[in-house]
Design a protein around this motif. Structure first.
Motif, PDB file in Angstrom:
ATOM      1  N   LEU A  36      -8.547  10.602   2.002  1.00 14.76           N
ATOM      2  CA  LEU A  36      -9.073  10.381   0.642  1.00 14.76           C
ATOM      3  C   LEU A  36     -10.109  11.512   0.236  1.00 14.76           C
ATOM      4  CD1 LEU A  36     -10.276   6.968  -0.139  1.00 14.76           C
ATOM      5  CD2 LEU A  36     -11.661   8.740  -1.052  1.00 14.76           C
ATOM      6  N   TRP A  59      -7.231  -5.959   5.195  1.00 11.64           N
ATOM      7  CA  TRP A  59      -6.268  -4.784   5.915  1.00 11.64           C
ATOM      8  C   TRP A  59      -5.128  -5.394   6.447  1.00 11.64           C
ATOM      9  CZ3 TRP A  59      -5.938   0.648   5.686  1.00 11.64           C
ATOM     10  CH2 TRP A  59      -5.208   0.978   6.887  1.00 11.64           C
ATOM     11  N   ARG A  66     -12.265   2.121  13.840  1.00 11.94           N
ATOM     12  CA  ARG A  66     -12.794   0.579  13.418  1.00 11.94           C
ATOM     13  C   ARG A  66     -12.952  -0.070  14.850  1.00 11.94           C
ATOM     14  NH1 ARG A  66      -8.218  -0.051   8.706  1.00 11.94           N
ATOM     15  NH2 ARG A  66      -8.867   1.681   7.713  1.00 11.94           N
TER      16      ARG A  66
HETATM   17  C1  G6P Z   1      -7.196   4.270   5.322  1.00 16.88           C
HETATM   18  C2  G6P Z   1      -7.788   3.570   4.017  1.00 16.88           C
HETATM   19  C3  G6P Z   1      -9.248   4.515   3.795  1.00 16.88           C
HETATM   20  C4  G6P Z   1     -10.064   4.464   5.095  1.00 16.88           C
HETATM   21  C5  G6P Z   1      -9.150   5.272   6.168  1.00 16.88           C
HETATM   22  C6  G6P Z   1     -10.170   5.542   7.566  1.00 16.88           C
HETATM   23  O1  G6P Z   1      -6.664   5.502   5.082  1.00 16.88           O
HETATM   24  O2  G6P Z   1      -7.089   3.656   2.922  1.00 16.88           O
HETATM   25  O3  G6P Z   1      -9.769   3.664   2.679  1.00 16.88           O
HETATM   26  O4  G6P Z   1     -11.277   5.350   4.721  1.00 16.88           O
HETATM   27  O5  G6P Z   1      -8.109   4.326   6.318  1.00 16.88           O
HETATM   28  O6  G6P Z   1     -10.610   3.973   7.783  1.00 16.88           O
HETATM   29  P1  G6P Z   1     -12.101   3.850   8.084  1.00 16.88           P
HETATM   30  O7  G6P Z   1     -12.345   2.172   8.126  1.00 16.88           O
HETATM   31  O8  G6P Z   1     -12.581   4.642   9.159  1.00 16.88           O
HETATM   32  O9  G6P Z   1     -12.638   4.395   6.628  1.00 16.88           O
END
Ligand code: G6P
Length: 474
Positions: free
Chosen positions: A34, A93, A314
């Motif tokens: 992002l 999610w 996570r």
């Molecule tokens: C995905 C989501 C993002 C998120 C990334 C990493 O790409 O679309 O919004 O930032 O995963 O996950 P985290 O929970 O570490 O931000």
């Protein structure tokens, strides 16, 4: 107080906090998808970025970083647990990724989600100048568009959804399905990765809220009896392709690719998987297929190695803890069964690497495995393609990744079909150079003709139409 005409709001700030040996803290640009996607836009626009610094209870004043005004939003340890780990990553999610893992619906998580979204909306309202444009990012902040519109009707608001939007039959499980749709509809433009995601969203809006939709337009009623139009459509995200090409051309990166091959015992074929350690990525399916090919003798450990980079993610959410255990058990078993003193079946790395190292890995890999069970886009597929300036290498791509809509000349796979996946892996290792070249050239054209700058430009152009209408009152 600084005011900005262009504001990005995302769960995370584009920086990570590092602490050196002497205990001095510093900020470092973080390498996430992002962030890299928005970096070029932010640099041009002189904007502000509202987000969380990634650690609990960190109360920091706004600061400048690399030409962007960063506005930290504080999350307490409880907010992290309920809003981030709970509602965002254990409810939304899994639900939005077609219930691959079971979503948990907990009212205290929802309450925290509302509370924290409010905090993000207030911080954004405070930093946005009169008539500013605010671009909200992703599923952690679905209520922000409506909250922000209520606080600041002068703003033009965009929202981009980086992950899938599920079919109505699944979406309707969400106890707060109306509030979330209404939250998103606070935006003027709601962007999705795929046409199918935008379609799923519009259908949920029709079924749940009974609002009218026509092509990409949704008629949204306001409390005063008037209506406005919100646009819901696909804007597939991409990568900064030129930066991958530049790295792939560098002599030190090419040398590193050779070094990697050598350190693996110069196998004839290297398979590569690069993922966040997430149950949506189909890592288990990939390992199953690979393990069976070794067992059956269709592949031999003397000839092939699978490099699996699984970056930590996570790590306090139960489904992720369980996934890690399962994967590491499977990797251990396969290596135990097949490794020799000189060759390893799987080189497993539970780490994240800088982009240079990733490009070297991409160049070293003969076959890239993208086996996602569901994925908004999958930028790794595009990164592999962009890096293969030599027009070699084979991309195996799940039809459940958003990238499959654009990358039609990849070898398509259904990761649930282990037999089919095994055949596709064999086909990839046996593919003649000519066919590799034809496919890779077509893939590269696709990735190079639509880079992340095109993505943000197209989204912001759609948003500018609303901004201009507001300015001229038409
Ligand atoms: C995905 C989501 C993002 C998120 C990334 C990493 O790409 O679309 O919004 O930032 O995963 O996950 P985290 O929970 O570490 O931000």
């Amino acid at each position: 107080m600084v005011k900005a005409e262009f504001v990005v709001v995302a769960n995370r700030l584009p920086v990570d906090r590092t602490v050196d040996e002497d205990g001095a803290a510093a900020w470092r640009g973080s390498p996430g998808g992002l962030v890299t996607a928005l970096e070029p836009v932010m640099k041009k626009a002189d904007g502000a970025w509202v987000g969380w610094a990634g650690q609990p209870d960190m109360d920091i004043e706004p600061f400048e970083f690399d030409g962007t005004h960063l506005v930290p939003v504080t999350l307490s340890a409880e907010d992290v647990e309920l809003y981030y780990e709970g509602f965002s990553n254990d409810t939304i999610w899994p639900l939005y990724h077609d219930v691959i893992a079971e979503p948990r619906y907990r009212r205290v998580w929802w309450d925290a989600y509302v509370r924290v979204n409010k905090r993000f909306a207030e911080a954004s309202a405070a930093v946005a100048s009169e008539n500013a444009t605010v671009w909200v990012q992703d599923y952690q902040l679905q209520l922000v568009p409506k909250m922000l519109r209520e606080l600041r009707p002068d703003l033009t608001i965009g929202y981009f959804h980086h992950i899938p939007f599920p079919a109505y039959g699944l979406y309707s499980q969400l106890p707060w399905r109306r509030q979330v749709l209404e939250g998103l509809l606070g935006a003027d433009v709601i962007g999705f990765q795929r046409v199918a995601d935008a379609g799923n969203f519009a259908r949920s809006v029709r079924r749940q809220l009974r609002y009218q939709t026509k092509a990409s337009g949704i008629t949204v009623p306001a409390e005063d009896g008037t209506t406005r139009i919100a646009l819901a459509k696909a804007f597939p995200i991409s990568i900064d392709a030129s930066s991958y090409i530049e790295l792939a051309q560098r002599d030190d990166v090419k040398a590193r690719a050779l070094e990697i091959r050598e350190s693996l015992g110069n196998p004839k074929q290297i398979f590569l998987g690069v993922d966040r350690l997430d149950y949506t990525k189909g890592i288990r399916h990939r390992l199953k297929a690979y393990g069976e090919l070794l067992t059956e003798g269709r592949l031999s450990v003397e000839d092939v190695t699978l490099v699996q980079v699984a970056s930590p993610s996570r790590e306090r959410v139960a489904a992720y803890i369980q996934l890690r255990d399962e994967i590491e058990l499977t990797v251990g078993r396969i290596n135990g069964d097949f490794d020799t003193m000189d060759h390893t079946a799987i080189r497993y790395l539970h780490q994240a690497y800088p982009r240079e190292e990733m490009v070297a890995l991409f160049l070293a890999a003969d076959v890239m495995l993208v086996t996602a069970l569901r994925d908004g886009m999958n930028l790794v597929a595009k990164e592999y393609v962009a890096s293969r300036i030599d027009n070699r290498g084979v991309l195996l791509l799940s039809e459940f990744a958003g990238a499959a809509d654009e990358l039609g000349t990849a070898v398509r796979i259904n990761p649930h079909d282990i037999g089919g996946l095994k055949d596709a892996m064999m086909r990839a290792v046996e593919m003649p150079a000519g066919e590799q070249g034809r496919r890779m050239r077509a893939l590269r054209r696709k990735v190079l003709e639509h880079s992340v700058e095109d993505w943000s430009r197209e989204f912001l152009e759609a948003l500018a139409v609303f901004h201009n209408k507001r300015e001229t009152g038409k």
